[in-house]
Design a protein around this motif. Structure first.
Motif, PDB file in Angstrom:
ATOM      1  N   ALA A  33       0.827  -1.212   0.000  1.00  0.00           N
ATOM      2  CA  ALA A  33       0.000   0.000   0.000  1.00  0.00           C
ATOM      3  C   ALA A  33       0.863   1.264   0.000  1.00  0.00           C
ATOM      4  O   ALA A  33       1.798   1.401   0.784  1.00  0.00           O
ATOM      5  N   ARG A  34       0.490   2.165  -0.906  1.00  0.00           N
ATOM      6  CA  ARG A  34       1.197   3.451  -1.026  1.00  0.00           C
ATOM      7  C   ARG A  34       0.172   4.549  -1.263  1.00  0.00           C
ATOM      8  O   ARG A  34      -0.690   4.438  -2.123  1.00  0.00           O
ATOM      9  N   GLN A  35       0.269   5.625  -0.488  1.00  0.00           N
ATOM     10  CA  GLN A  35      -0.682   6.729  -0.582  1.00  0.00           C
ATOM     11  C   GLN A  35      -0.476   7.489  -1.882  1.00  0.00           C
ATOM     12  O   GLN A  35       0.642   7.871  -2.225  1.00  0.00           O
ATOM     13  N   VAL A  36      -1.563   7.684  -2.635  1.00  0.00           N
ATOM     14  CA  VAL A  36      -1.488   8.466  -3.867  1.00  0.00           C
ATOM     15  C   VAL A  36      -2.382   9.703  -3.813  1.00  0.00           C
ATOM     16  O   VAL A  36      -2.282  10.586  -4.666  1.00  0.00           O
ATOM     17  N   HIS A  37      -3.262   9.774  -2.807  1.00  0.00           N
ATOM     18  CA  HIS A  37      -4.116  10.953  -2.655  1.00  0.00           C
ATOM     19  C   HIS A  37      -4.687  10.950  -1.244  1.00  0.00           C
ATOM     20  O   HIS A  37      -4.964   9.904  -0.676  1.00  0.00           O
ATOM     21  N   GLY A  38      -4.844  12.139  -0.692  1.00  0.00           N
ATOM     22  CA  GLY A  38      -5.460  12.254   0.618  1.00  0.00           C
ATOM     23  C   GLY A  38      -4.451  12.256   1.749  1.00  0.00           C
ATOM     24  O   GLY A  38      -3.296  12.678   1.581  1.00  0.00           O
ATOM     25  N   SER A  39      -4.872  11.772   2.887  1.00  0.00           N
ATOM     26  CA  SER A  39      -4.108  11.871   4.127  1.00  0.00           C
ATOM     27  C   SER A  39      -2.955  10.875   4.201  1.00  0.00           C
ATOM     28  O   SER A  39      -3.166   9.659   4.168  1.00  0.00           O
ATOM     29  N   ARG A  40      -1.743  11.390   4.350  1.00  0.00           N
ATOM     30  CA  ARG A  40      -0.590  10.518   4.556  1.00  0.00           C
ATOM     31  C   ARG A  40      -0.654   9.849   5.925  1.00  0.00           C
ATOM     32  O   ARG A  40      -0.171   8.723   6.100  1.00  0.00           O
ATOM     33  N   GLU A  41      -1.240  10.540   6.897  1.00  0.00           N
ATOM     34  CA  GLU A  41      -1.323   9.990   8.242  1.00  0.00           C
ATOM     35  C   GLU A  41      -2.202   8.740   8.279  1.00  0.00           C
ATOM     36  O   GLU A  41      -1.874   7.748   8.948  1.00  0.00           O
ATOM     37  N   LEU A  42      -3.327   8.780   7.553  1.00  0.00           N
ATOM     38  CA  LEU A  42      -4.194   7.605   7.506  1.00  0.00           C
ATOM     39  C   LEU A  42      -3.493   6.441   6.818  1.00  0.00           C
ATOM     40  O   LEU A  42      -3.599   5.291   7.248  1.00  0.00           O
ATOM     41  N   ALA A  43      -2.768   6.732   5.745  1.00  0.00           N
ATOM     42  CA  ALA A  43      -2.032   5.677   5.044  1.00  0.00           C
ATOM     43  C   ALA A  43      -0.965   5.077   5.952  1.00  0.00           C
ATOM     44  O   ALA A  43      -0.791   3.853   6.003  1.00  0.00           O
ATOM     45  N   ALA A  44      -0.257   5.923   6.690  1.00  0.00           N
ATOM     46  CA  ALA A  44       0.770   5.432   7.601  1.00  0.00           C
ATOM     47  C   ALA A  44       0.147   4.612   8.722  1.00  0.00           C
ATOM     48  O   ALA A  44       0.724   3.616   9.182  1.00  0.00           O
ATOM     49  N   GLY A  45      -1.051   4.999   9.157  1.00  0.00           N
ATOM     50  CA  GLY A  45      -1.745   4.255  10.197  1.00  0.00           C
ATOM     51  C   GLY A  45      -2.065   2.843   9.755  1.00  0.00           C
ATOM     52  O   GLY A  45      -1.932   1.881  10.535  1.00  0.00           O
ATOM     53  N   LEU A  46      -2.479   2.677   8.507  1.00  0.00           N
ATOM     54  CA  LEU A  46      -2.761   1.336   8.006  1.00  0.00           C
ATOM     55  C   LEU A  46      -1.486   0.503   7.944  1.00  0.00           C
ATOM     56  O   LEU A  46      -1.488  -0.681   8.311  1.00  0.00           O
ATOM     57  N   SER A  47      -0.388   1.101   7.483  1.00  0.00           N
ATOM     58  CA  SER A  47       0.885   0.369   7.407  1.00  0.00           C
ATOM     59  C   SER A  47       1.339  -0.083   8.789  1.00  0.00           C
ATOM     60  O   SER A  47       1.826  -1.209   8.961  1.00  0.00           O
ATOM     61  N   ARG A  48       1.171   0.777   9.785  1.00  0.00           N
ATOM     62  CA  ARG A  48       1.553   0.389  11.150  1.00  0.00           C
ATOM     63  C   ARG A  48       0.678  -0.755  11.646  1.00  0.00           C
ATOM     64  O   ARG A  48       1.161  -1.689  12.309  1.00  0.00           O
ATOM     65  N   ALA A  49      -0.602  -0.683  11.348  1.00  0.00           N
ATOM     66  CA  ALA A  49      -1.525  -1.738  11.791  1.00  0.00           C
ATOM     67  C   ALA A  49      -1.168  -3.071  11.147  1.00  0.00           C
ATOM     68  O   ALA A  49      -1.235  -4.124  11.795  1.00  0.00           O
ATOM     69  N   LEU A  50      -0.780  -3.039   9.870  1.00  0.00           N
ATOM     70  CA  LEU A  50      -0.390  -4.274   9.198  1.00  0.00           C
ATOM     71  C   LEU A  50       0.867  -4.860   9.837  1.00  0.00           C
ATOM     72  O   LEU A  50       0.938  -6.070  10.102  1.00  0.00           O
ATOM     73  N   ALA A  51       1.860  -4.009  10.085  1.00  0.00           N
ATOM     74  CA  ALA A  51       3.101  -4.488  10.694  1.00  0.00           C
ATOM     75  C   ALA A  51       2.841  -5.098  12.066  1.00  0.00           C
ATOM     76  O   ALA A  51       3.405  -6.142  12.416  1.00  0.00           O
ATOM     77  N   GLN A  52       1.970  -4.461  12.838  1.00  0.00           N
ATOM     78  CA  GLN A  52       1.652  -4.973  14.174  1.00  0.00           C
ATOM     79  C   GLN A  52       0.910  -6.302  14.083  1.00  0.00           C
ATOM     80  O   GLN A  52       1.169  -7.225  14.868  1.00  0.00           O
ATOM     81  N   ALA A  53       0.022  -6.418  13.127  1.00  0.00           N
ATOM     82  CA  ALA A  53      -0.770  -7.640  12.993  1.00  0.00           C
ATOM     83  C   ALA A  53       0.104  -8.841  12.646  1.00  0.00           C
ATOM     84  O   ALA A  53      -0.011  -9.911  13.261  1.00  0.00           O
ATOM     85  N   VAL A  54       0.997  -8.677  11.665  1.00  0.00           N
ATOM     86  CA  VAL A  54       1.810  -9.825  11.254  1.00  0.00           C
ATOM     87  C   VAL A  54       2.894 -10.144  12.282  1.00  0.00           C
ATOM     88  O   VAL A  54       3.275 -11.306  12.448  1.00  0.00           O
TER      89      VAL A  54
END
Length: 467
Positions: free
Chosen positions: A297-318
């Motif tokens: 996943a890579r942010q192409v529009h909108g909030s970078r913070e929301l995109a970073a939040g998803l990446s952190r959640a994925l890392a924590q989950a795995v």
């Protein structure tokens, strides 16, 4: 060989660049405009060669006049303080990327001592008879509807193979194509707001587009992360319109349903966090697909913070469920490279699938290693480098794999371009009979490198014991 061949492989310093015009930091806009006119320049640098404070362009002068600025208004009040520069040793492809990423049309060209020695403009590149990705991105920014986007996408499809022939490495071609396609996605995202504005959100590119390794895009993989206060009903309408625009532009939806108009690919961040936890805890085939796509996943529009939040959640989950990494690693060894038991190329009807047996195992394995070592990059080469730093791979192995990926992608793009020329959908079939003996030999070595990589993954994640 045409005069354009190898153009992108030239260094920026080998192109003619205008000498910089400097004006004193205390100079007025009028004085700066006169200095630009005298030098027949479209911009000037505010400051000295040793201390550049900013850049003033013709557009800035027009803005000063439009705002009824006083004749003695200082130029520094209207200049851009960031002067984007590129070393004369960098490739022309890097110059284009810098212009694309910063949405500008001129760069400061620096010498060995770091001082700006020239101003390199987009028109300098156009004078070399090259189709400019910067101009194409500007056309996309002005697009009024899906048909404008479709024309731009068709132009990008024609231009992408030419960039490779003009000397850009395959990684640079992918980066430029992704940068332009990002502009297309972002413009479609803005146009879709005319239908419904859901509020805070992030549009994410997934899969090969997220990795910047998509060349001739055949479909779209994307997701939406919605922020606090987002209107869920409007988000649904917005996503439907966005998918419609992209489809009309020549980017049909993913056949696996990995698109933001689906409820499970459009959620608030807390809902994404819950879903990622469930996927990592129970990594069946659909879960592995979802985790793999979201890893890119890579942010192409909108909030970078929301995109970073998803990446952190994925890392924590795995990280909390190692079984997820094992399941993803198993996917990387599902397809074996097309080699015979004697190590020669294995073909069917004169062709082989270079993605199934080569590109996919490599990119999927790199995804897994990237997640395990906490890499923040999404590109395959960057993930392999992160695996080296983490001690998972030897440096020589990572280099060989990166070079193998570049060569396989180059062959794939070449045959995809030929498919398009013949009016066929671009695919993943490569015809070894049409390669030179040296290319066939190199492709064999690439597949052998992938097979060794798969063996390493089997051992690291104990896949023979994993059921």
């Amino acid at each position: 060989m045409s005069s354009e061949d190898g153009f992108l492989g030239l260094t920026a310093g080998s192109l003619p660049a205008r000498p910089p015009v400097f004006v004193d930091p205390q100079a007025s806009v009028v004085q700066a405009a006169r200095a630009m006119r005298a030098a027949q320049a479209t911009a000037c640098l505010v400051g000295t060669p040793e201390a550049v404070q900013g850049i003033l362009t013709e557009r800035d002068v027009v803005r000063a006049v439009a705002e009824d600025a006083a004749p003695d208004a200082p130029a520094r009040d209207f200049m851009s303080r960031e002067v984007v520069t590129i070393s004369g040793r960098e490739l022309v492809s890097e110059a284009f990327l810098a212009m694309l990423r910063h949405k500008i049309r001129r760069l400061g060209l620096t010498g060995p001592d770091g001082r700006i020695t020239g101003i390199l403009e987009e028109r300098d590149l156009l004078a070399a008879r090259f189709e400019s990705p910067v101009a194409l991105a500007a056309d996309i920014a002005r697009a009024a509807d899906a048909w404008d986007l479709a024309r731009a996408h068709a132009t990008l499809t024609r231009m992408t193979p030419r960039w490779l022939g003009q000397g850009a490495g395959v990684d640079r071609v992918g980066a430029m194509a992704a940068a332009v396609r990002d502009q297309l996605f972002a413009r479609a995202a803005v146009l879709a707001l005319e239908t419904a504005d859901p509020g805070p959100m992030a549009l994410l590119a997934l899969g090969s587009e997220g990795r910047r390794e998509q060349f001739l895009a055949t479909d779209q993989d994307n997701a939406l992360v919605l922020g606090d206060g987002a209107d869920l009903s409007k988000a649904h309408d917005y996503a439907l319109r966005l998918m419609e625009l992209l489809d009309q532009a020549g980017l049909p939806p993913c056949p696996h349903g990995v698109t933001a108009d689906r409820d499970d690919w459009r959620m608030t961040l807390p809902h994404w966090e819950t879903r990622l936890e469930e996927l990592a805890r129970n990594p069946g085939p659909e879960a592995v697909l979802a985790l793999s796509m979201l890893a890119d996943a890579r942010q192409v529009h909108g909030s970078r913070e929301l995109a970073a939040g998803l990446s952190r959640a994925l890392a924590q989950a795995v990280s909390g469920h190692p079984i997820a990494l094992r399941a993803m690693a198993r996917e990387a060894v599902r397809f074996t490279p097309p080699l015979t038991i004697f190590g020669s190329l294995s073909v069917q009807d004169g062709a082989l699938d270079i993605k199934r047996g080569g590109i996919f195992p490599l990119t999927q394995g790199a995804r897994v290693l990237g997640l395990e070592c906490g890499a923040r990059v999404t590109g395959t080469a960057g993930r392999l480098e992160a695996a080296v730093r983490a001690g998972f791979l030897a440096e020589g192995t990572a280099t060989n794999l990166s070079q193998a990926l570049d060569f396989m992608q180059e062959l794939r793009l070449r045959f995809q371009a030929r498919d398009l020329d013949r009016g066929r959908e671009p695919g993943n079939r490569v015809l070894p009979g049409e390669l030179t003996p040296l290319e066939r030999s190199r492709l064999q070595e690439c597949f052998k490198a992938v097979a060794s990589f798969q063996e390493m993954l089997e051992n690291r994640y104990k896949l023979k014991l994993f059921t």
